[in-house]
Motif scaffolding. Sequence first.
Motif, PDB file in Angstrom:
ATOM      1  N   LEU A 202     -11.893  -2.040  -9.970  1.00 39.86           N
ATOM      2  CA  LEU A 202     -12.005  -0.942  -9.068  1.00 39.86           C
ATOM      3  C   LEU A 202     -13.162  -0.218  -9.703  1.00 39.86           C
TER       4      LEU A 202
ATOM      5  N   LEU B 165       0.950  -3.299 -13.462  1.00 36.85           N
ATOM      6  CA  LEU B 165      -0.410  -3.110 -13.573  1.00 36.85           C
ATOM      7  C   LEU B 165      -0.966  -2.303 -14.958  1.00 36.85           C
TER       8      LEU B 165
ATOM      9  N   ALA C 278     -10.623 -13.191  -1.647  1.00 33.67           N
ATOM     10  CA  ALA C 278      -9.318 -12.358  -1.320  1.00 33.67           C
ATOM     11  C   ALA C 278      -8.189 -12.900  -0.603  1.00 33.67           C
TER      12      ALA C 278
ATOM     13  N   SER D   6     -14.748 -17.448  -8.407  1.00 32.88           N
ATOM     14  CA  SER D   6     -13.611 -16.389  -7.849  1.00 32.88           C
ATOM     15  C   SER D   6     -13.205 -17.165  -6.421  1.00 32.88           C
TER      16      SER D   6
ATOM     17  N   SER E 240     -11.658  -3.022 -15.139  1.00 34.20           N
ATOM     18  CA  SER E 240     -10.825  -4.255 -14.914  1.00 34.20           C
ATOM     19  C   SER E 240      -9.240  -3.679 -15.112  1.00 34.20           C
ATOM     20  N   TYR E 241      -8.446  -4.297 -14.370  1.00 32.41           N
ATOM     21  CA  TYR E 241      -6.797  -4.107 -14.380  1.00 32.41           C
ATOM     22  C   TYR E 241      -6.264  -5.530 -14.200  1.00 32.41           C
ATOM     23  N   THR E 242      -4.976  -5.285 -15.041  1.00 30.62           N
ATOM     24  CA  THR E 242      -4.380  -6.864 -14.881  1.00 30.62           C
ATOM     25  C   THR E 242      -2.968  -6.395 -14.248  1.00 30.62           C
ATOM     26  N   LEU E 243      -2.829  -7.186 -13.062  1.00 28.53           N
ATOM     27  CA  LEU E 243      -1.867  -7.287 -12.421  1.00 28.53           C
ATOM     28  C   LEU E 243      -0.678  -8.496 -12.806  1.00 28.53           C
TER      29      LEU E 243
ATOM     30  N   LEU F  97      -1.602 -12.544  -4.106  1.00 31.29           N
ATOM     31  CA  LEU F  97      -2.644 -12.024  -5.008  1.00 31.29           C
ATOM     32  C   LEU F  97      -2.498 -12.808  -6.462  1.00 31.29           C
TER      33      LEU F  97
ATOM     34  N   GLU G 170      -6.578 -10.493 -12.031  1.00 27.26           N
ATOM     35  CA  GLU G 170      -7.363  -9.412 -12.375  1.00 27.26           C
ATOM     36  C   GLU G 170      -7.904  -8.500 -11.164  1.00 27.26           C
ATOM     37  N   ILE G 171      -7.565  -7.428 -11.260  1.00 23.87           N
ATOM     38  CA  ILE G 171      -8.123  -6.441 -10.159  1.00 23.87           C
ATOM     39  C   ILE G 171      -9.207  -5.595 -10.655  1.00 23.87           C
TER      40      ILE G 171
END
Length: 55
Positions: free
Chosen positions: A36, A53, A5, A2, A40-43, A25, A33-34
Amino acid sequence: MSQPAPAPLPRQGADGAPVFDARALIPDGVKAEIVLDGQSYTLRITRAGKLILTK
């Protein structure tokens, strides 16, 4: 492996929140990929320059 940030831009939003450049970003210009709380979320940046998002 990775990447580190991205740092916030040297300014704050109207409410004092840090401001990030979306392209910083998403270094490949397509998606990032973010995570929280383990979710996992994709922006994604669309061809029209919009942000999406998704979970």
